[in-house]
Design an enzyme around this catalytic site. Structure first.
Site, PDB file in Angstrom:
ATOM      1  N   ASP A  71       0.861  -1.169   0.000  1.00 24.16           N
ATOM      2  CA  ASP A  71       0.000   0.000   0.000  1.00 24.16           C
ATOM      3  C   ASP A  71       0.910   1.236   0.000  1.00 24.16           C
ATOM      4  OD1 ASP A  71      -2.386   1.507   0.216  1.00 24.16           O
ATOM      5  OD2 ASP A  71      -2.096   1.657   2.387  1.00 24.16           O
ATOM      6  N   ASP A  91      -0.095   5.173   1.108  1.00 27.40           N
ATOM      7  CA  ASP A  91      -0.272   6.114   2.220  1.00 27.40           C
ATOM      8  C   ASP A  91      -0.328   5.366   3.547  1.00 27.40           C
ATOM      9  OD1 ASP A  91      -0.473   8.105   0.265  1.00 27.40           O
ATOM     10  OD2 ASP A  91      -2.641   7.836   0.096  1.00 27.40           O
TER      11      ASP A  91
END
Length: 411
Positions: free
Chosen positions: A247, A249
């Site tokens: 991922d 953020d």
């Protein structure tokens, strides 16, 4: 290993000093000795995970903080409790202290520096069916001299022979026990004692003491030769993940609460994240970024803005010596229910289409949101959660293989 259901609690003895490995490990406790990319103790915990264990007590001592920091209160979907010795209690004292955290009538004990591929469910069934007080897993070896030998009369443990008296082939104590907790806690035992010498040896020949023979793979990493042997043999025994999905953020860069990283000027690397990328590049065959970016769908930024952020991000990673093989984003709104938006697996399937060698069974997803963990589960990957909450919410823990503090911890 096939996952089964049954007994729920186990103790791992993880407090050894590892004197004979000290020159190799430095300030790392023996159970945490790295073997083929991860601590040896993880292989023991994996064995318990596949046996259906829900709660593990780690009996720690020497350099306990290293173990406690790594595992905290969970591993995969198992709850971890640490039973720490303030002074050495030896194997017996460590087991008795750890047993105070056990709720079940019977439990399994394993050594944190030994891997013995025993059918733990069979050991459990054998123990319960015989109404045993203590059942030990036995391993046949060509030379019992290093370990001491075990003598059996049918399935009952009759006697132990000391190392000096043990020559030639025979059965040894494999270091895995099933124990009647009530019986153990009723024994008149000192605070510190050797479980093998002061309980098992005197108990040999008594009613309720059984052995179960197994020819499963066995290794004790207590000496350098066998530690090096584990490094050679584990790659074929335990094929590891080759493909990493990240991922963005909260993993690489800081979240902006209520906002999106719309320009490169708004980007802020998380501490140590950039330095982790070259380490991960050496470890993984392919690395992919998979990110929901509905800020584009909301009209807060354009796709060109997003791609410009990723160009700068990739440039930084390349300069640091790392890489990302391809970036996949879903810019559609959550309300669109797009198959490409996590937790759906569209981005994973795109990566597999672009790189046909990708095997989800040998992939791991690292993220900081429950949608990342569900993405991993839906694609049959391992799931690693970067914690934002302490304790980790049960809904996340139940679908997560490992909880860590940051990407550097993972690397």
């Amino acid at each position: 290993m096939i996952r089964t259901e049954g007994f729920q609690e186990a103790v791992i003895l993880a407090g050894g000093f590892g004197t004979r490995l000290a020159h190799l490990l430095g300030n790392v406790p023996k159970p945490m000795a790295p073997v083929y990319g991860k601590p040896f103790l993880c292989y023991v915990l994996d064995q318990l995970h596949y046996a259906g264990i829900g709660h593990v007590v780690l009996a720690t001592g020497h350099l306990h903080e290293v173990i406690n920091t790594y595992f905290r209160d969970g591993y995969r979907d198992m709850r971890i409790t640490c039973s720490c010795e303030s002074t050495p209690l030896f194997t017996g004292g460590a087991i008795v202290q750890a047993a105070q955290y056990i709720q079940s009538d019977h439990f399994i004990v394993l050594n944190g520096d030994t891997f013995f591929d025993v059918d733990l469910q069979q050991l459990w069934r054998t123990h319960i069916s015989r109404n045993a007080r203590l059942t030990i897993a036995l391993r046949h070896v060509p030379d019992t001299g290093r370990y001491g030998a075990v003598t059996c009369e049918e399935d009952r443990i009759a006697a132990f022979r000391e190392k000096a008296d043990s020559l030639g082939a025979g059965y040894i104590n494999g270091g895995i026990y099933a124990i009647d907790r009530t019986w153990l806690m009723k024994q008149d035992l000192p605070v510190k004692f050797s479980f093998e010498k002061e309980l098992m040896q005197p108990f040999a020949g008594s009613e309720g003491f059984y052995g179960m023979r197994s020819d499963g793979y066995f290794i004790d990493i207590g000496i350098p030769d066998d530690y090096h042997r584990a490094q050679r043999e584990f790659p074929s025994l335990f094929p590891q993940d080759l493909f990493l999905f990240l991922d963005r953020d909260g993993v690489l860069n800081k979240h902006l609460p209520g906002d999106y990283v719309r320009t490169w000027e708004m980007w802020e690397w998380l501490p140590g994240a950039l330095d982790s990328m070259p380490k991960l590049a050496k470890r993984y065959q392919r690395i992919f970024l998979v990110s929901n970016q509905q800020g584009v769908g909301k009209g807060l930024m354009t796709r060109d803005d997003l791609e410009d952020v990723h160009r700068h991000m990739s440039a930084d990673i390349g300069k640091a010596g790392g890489r990302i093989d391809k970036i996949y984003t879903c810019t559609e709104l959550e309300s669109s229910h797009s198959v490409n938006r996590k937790p759906e697996t569209g981005m994973a399937l795109q990566a597999q289409h672009d790189f046909p060698e990708v095997d989800f069974n040998r992939s791991v997803m690292v993220g900081d949101n429950i949608t990342d963990m569900l993405f991993a589960r839906n694609a049959h990957m391992r799931a690693v959660y970067i914690t934002k909450d302490d304790p980790v919410p049960d809904a996340v823990r139940d679908i997560t293989d490992l909880c860590i503090r940051s990407l550097p911890d993972f690397a």
